[in-house]
Each structure stands twice: as structure tokens, then as C-alpha cells.
Scaffold this motif. Structure first.
Motif, PDB file in Angstrom:
ATOM      1  N   GLU A 146       0.837  -1.204   0.000  1.00 30.56           N
ATOM      2  CA  GLU A 146       0.000   0.000   0.000  1.00 30.56           C
ATOM      3  C   GLU A 146       0.868   1.249   0.000  1.00 30.56           C
ATOM      4  OE1 GLU A 146      -3.280   0.315  -0.438  1.00 30.56           O
ATOM      5  OE2 GLU A 146      -3.403  -1.854  -0.630  1.00 30.56           O
ATOM      6  N   LEU A 147       1.946   1.234   0.792  1.00 31.06           N
ATOM      7  CA  LEU A 147       2.868   2.363   0.824  1.00 31.06           C
ATOM      8  C   LEU A 147       3.515   2.556  -0.545  1.00 31.06           C
ATOM      9  CD1 LEU A 147       4.200   4.560   2.534  1.00 31.06           C
ATOM     10  CD2 LEU A 147       5.914   2.883   3.209  1.00 31.06           C
ATOM     11  N   SER A 148       3.836   1.467  -1.202  1.00 27.19           N
ATOM     12  CA  SER A 148       4.402   1.543  -2.546  1.00 27.19           C
ATOM     13  C   SER A 148       3.399   2.157  -3.517  1.00 27.19           C
ATOM     14  CB  SER A 148       4.804   0.147  -3.017  1.00 27.19           C
ATOM     15  OG  SER A 148       5.301   0.190  -4.332  1.00 27.19           O
ATOM     16  N   ARG A 149       2.133   1.781  -3.407  1.00 25.87           N
ATOM     17  CA  ARG A 149       1.099   2.362  -4.281  1.00 25.87           C
ATOM     18  C   ARG A 149       0.958   3.864  -4.026  1.00 25.87           C
ATOM     19  NH1 ARG A 149      -1.759  -2.326  -2.697  1.00 25.87           N
ATOM     20  NH2 ARG A 149      -1.586  -3.910  -4.290  1.00 25.87           N
ATOM     21  N   LEU A 150       0.975   4.252  -2.735  1.00 27.32           N
ATOM     22  CA  LEU A 150       0.883   5.676  -2.410  1.00 27.32           C
ATOM     23  C   LEU A 150       2.078   6.440  -2.964  1.00 27.32           C
ATOM     24  CD1 LEU A 150      -0.423   5.590   1.272  1.00 27.32           C
ATOM     25  CD2 LEU A 150      -1.615   6.483  -0.732  1.00 27.32           C
ATOM     26  N   ALA A 151       3.259   5.842  -2.865  1.00 27.44           N
ATOM     27  CA  ALA A 151       4.460   6.481  -3.418  1.00 27.44           C
ATOM     28  C   ALA A 151       4.305   6.650  -4.928  1.00 27.44           C
ATOM     29  CB  ALA A 151       5.703   5.661  -3.081  1.00 27.44           C
ATOM     30  N   ASP A 164      11.226   7.747   1.108  1.00 30.30           N
ATOM     31  CA  ASP A 164      12.090   7.583   2.276  1.00 30.30           C
ATOM     32  C   ASP A 164      11.562   6.475   3.185  1.00 30.30           C
ATOM     33  OD1 ASP A 164      14.304   8.394   3.992  1.00 30.30           O
ATOM     34  OD2 ASP A 164      12.773   9.251   5.309  1.00 30.30           O
ATOM     35  N   MET A 165      10.246   6.456   3.395  1.00 28.61           N
ATOM     36  CA  MET A 165       9.656   5.395   4.220  1.00 28.61           C
ATOM     37  C   MET A 165       9.899   4.025   3.598  1.00 28.61           C
ATOM     38  SD  MET A 165       6.005   6.733   5.688  1.00 28.61           S
ATOM     39  CE  MET A 165       5.535   8.060   4.604  1.00 28.61           C
ATOM     40  N   LEU A 166       9.735   3.951   2.282  1.00 29.25           N
ATOM     41  CA  LEU A 166       9.972   2.673   1.606  1.00 29.25           C
ATOM     42  C   LEU A 166      11.429   2.248   1.729  1.00 29.25           C
ATOM     43  CD1 LEU A 166       7.847   2.976  -1.644  1.00 29.25           C
ATOM     44  CD2 LEU A 166       7.567   1.305   0.190  1.00 29.25           C
ATOM     45  N   ALA A 167      12.334   3.195   1.575  1.00 32.34           N
ATOM     46  CA  ALA A 167      13.762   2.863   1.675  1.00 32.34           C
ATOM     47  C   ALA A 167      14.104   2.388   3.082  1.00 32.34           C
ATOM     48  CB  ALA A 167      14.605   4.080   1.307  1.00 32.34           C
ATOM     49  N   LYS A 168      13.560   3.057   4.088  1.00 35.45           N
ATOM     50  CA  LYS A 168      13.849   2.680   5.483  1.00 35.45           C
ATOM     51  C   LYS A 168      13.211   1.345   5.856  1.00 35.45           C
ATOM     52  CE  LYS A 168      14.607   7.307   7.259  1.00 35.45           C
ATOM     53  NZ  LYS A 168      14.055   8.411   8.035  1.00 35.45           N
ATOM     54  N   SER A 169      12.132   0.991   5.172  1.00 37.90           N
ATOM     55  CA  SER A 169      11.446  -0.263   5.499  1.00 37.90           C
ATOM     56  C   SER A 169      12.130  -1.476   4.896  1.00 37.90           C
ATOM     57  CB  SER A 169       9.999  -0.215   4.997  1.00 37.90           C
ATOM     58  OG  SER A 169       9.972  -0.318   3.588  1.00 37.90           O
ATOM     59  N   GLY A 170      13.076  -1.246   3.992  1.00 37.51           N
ATOM     60  CA  GLY A 170      13.728  -2.371   3.317  1.00 37.51           C
ATOM     61  C   GLY A 170      12.816  -3.023   2.290  1.00 37.51           C
ATOM     62  N   ARG A 191      11.228  -7.361  -1.454  1.00 35.05           N
ATOM     63  CA  ARG A 191      10.695  -7.751  -2.762  1.00 35.05           C
ATOM     64  C   ARG A 191      11.699  -8.632  -3.499  1.00 35.05           C
ATOM     65  NH1 ARG A 191       8.367  -3.251  -6.662  1.00 35.05           N
ATOM     66  NH2 ARG A 191       6.716  -3.299  -5.124  1.00 35.05           N
ATOM     67  N   LEU A 192      12.990  -8.287  -3.406  1.00 37.32           N
ATOM     68  CA  LEU A 192      14.028  -9.076  -4.058  1.00 37.32           C
ATOM     69  C   LEU A 192      14.090 -10.483  -3.463  1.00 37.32           C
ATOM     70  CD1 LEU A 192      16.343  -9.221  -6.075  1.00 37.32           C
ATOM     71  CD2 LEU A 192      17.850  -8.325  -4.294  1.00 37.32           C
ATOM     72  N   ARG A 193      13.986 -10.586  -2.121  1.00 41.44           N
ATOM     73  CA  ARG A 193      13.994 -11.913  -1.477  1.00 41.44           C
ATOM     74  C   ARG A 193      12.810 -12.745  -1.937  1.00 41.44           C
ATOM     75  NH1 ARG A 193      15.592  -9.374   3.509  1.00 41.44           N
ATOM     76  NH2 ARG A 193      13.418  -9.361   4.104  1.00 41.44           N
ATOM     77  N   ILE A 194      11.652 -12.114  -2.042  1.00 46.41           N
ATOM     78  CA  ILE A 194      10.460 -12.841  -2.512  1.00 46.41           C
ATOM     79  C   ILE A 194      10.663 -13.297  -3.950  1.00 46.41           C
ATOM     80  CG2 ILE A 194       8.019 -12.564  -3.131  1.00 46.41           C
ATOM     81  CD1 ILE A 194       7.788 -10.762  -0.623  1.00 46.41           C
ATOM     82  N   ASP A 195      11.200 -12.405  -4.791  1.00 47.58           N
ATOM     83  CA  ASP A 195      11.457 -12.775  -6.181  1.00 47.58           C
ATOM     84  C   ASP A 195      12.456 -13.930  -6.252  1.00 47.58           C
ATOM     85  OD1 ASP A 195       9.716 -10.853  -7.042  1.00 47.58           O
ATOM     86  OD2 ASP A 195      11.265  -9.418  -7.665  1.00 47.58           O
TER      87      ASP A 195
END
Length: 182
Positions: A71-76, A126-132, A137-141
Motif C-alpha cells: 500500500e505504501l508503494s502504491r501511495l508512493a 524515504d519510508m519505503l527505503a527505510k522499510s527495506g 521484494r528481491l527476497r520474494i522474487d
């Protein structure tokens, strides 16, 4: 499920009485105190408001947030889209300031909106970057790719391919994967 008073009796055993409505302790263990009654009433009121909000959301068909990072990614993404649209409007301006009827110069509204969109997009990113987020996403991929490779190996092993067919696997599978990205 009925709760019990959270206090302990004088012998150390848990109290078996029911707490006051909205409270954590029974009347004997402080539930009759005015401040405890007031806190319990506030808690009950908050629970009622929350239940009403949940009922409204359920009635309207809104689902809860399953993935806050998604959701944060969508808002970004939305904030970036607003920033891009605002930038286009600012670029179309012939001047970035306006003069009021009183002769006061100020920035055009489009410039202020663009600055606000930049700030908002920056905060979300910034929030997305701090959240890792990207690392997750890379680990899931990577996990998904690992599962895919395992499935492909199992399928190919069960097909009992000839040596010439097995040699083609190294060429055919990457071609098929590249075709998916095209």
C-alpha cells in the motif's frame, strides 16, 4: 469468551470475578474507583466507535490492509504521478510568480503544488527505503525463482528426456523466460 479480573487475591491466586464493563478489574479490586470507571467508559466508547467504523467499512466492501508495504508503494507511485503532472504544469508556465491586486508578488499555485508533491513523494520513498521494501521484494522474487527452478527440474526429471533434449533445455527455458518479459 468471558474474561476474569486481572488482579490477584490475598492468597496470590487469580481473582475469579468478572471485571467491570470495559474494565480489567472487578469492583473489589478497584473497579469502583471513579477514575477506573471513567477509563472503562472511555474504552467502551472507543470500542463502540471502532466496531461502528468496521461495520461501515464491511458494508461498503472495504478490505483491510493486507500488505502495508504494498500500500505504501502504491501511495508512493501515486505521489510520483502527481509530482510528474505538477511538473508538466509548472513547465508550461510562462512565469512562476503572480502579482496580486495589491501588488504583492507570490509563487504561482502550480509551483506550490509541485513543491508539495515533491515533498510528499520524497517522504513516501524515504519510508519505503527505510522499510527495506526493495530488499524484501528481491527476497520474494528470489524465493519464487527458486521454487520455479525446483518445479522445472522435477518436471524435466519426470519427462525422462533424451540427452539431446536435455541439452536443449539450457537454451529453450531462458528463451521462454525472456519472452515473458517482452
Amino acid at each position: 469468551m468471558k474474561t476474569k479480573c486481572s488482579a490477584r487475591r490475598s492468597n496470590g491466586e487469580p481473582c475469579q470475578r468478572s471485571p467491570i464493563a470495559g474494565g480489567a478489574v472487578c469492583g473489589t479490586h478497584g473497579g469502583r474507583a471513579p477514575q477506573v470507571k471513567a477509563a472503562a467508559a472511555r474504552r467502551k466508547a472507543a470500542e463502540a466507535v471502532q466496531a461502528e467504523a468496521q461495520a461501515i467499512l464491511a458494508h461498503e466492501g472495504f478490505a483491510g490492509v493486507e500488505s502495508p508495504l504494498e500500500e505504501l508503494s502504491r501511495l508512493a507511485n501515486e505521489a510520483l504521478a502527481v509530482k510528474t503532472a505538477s511538473a508538466a504544469r509548472v513547465n508550461a508556465l510562462t512565469t512562476i510568480s503572480t502579482t496580486s491586486k495589491l501588488g504583492v508578488d507570490s509563487l504561482a499555485v502550480e509551483v506550490a503544488l509541485y513543491e508539495r508533491a515533491m515533498d510528499r513523494a520524497g517522504r513516501f520513498l524515504d519510508m519505503l527505503a527505510k522499510s527495506g521494501f526493495e530488499e524484501r521484494r528481491l527476497r520474494i522474487d528470489e524465493q519464487t525463482a527458486g521454487m520455479f527452478v525446483t518445479v522445472m527440474r522435477n518436471v524435466l526429471a519426470r519427462l525422462e528426456l533424451t540427452p539431446s533434449q536435455q541439452a536443449l533445455v539450457g537454451t529453450v527455458v531462458p528463451e521462454a523466460l525472456r519472452a515473458l518479459n517482452a
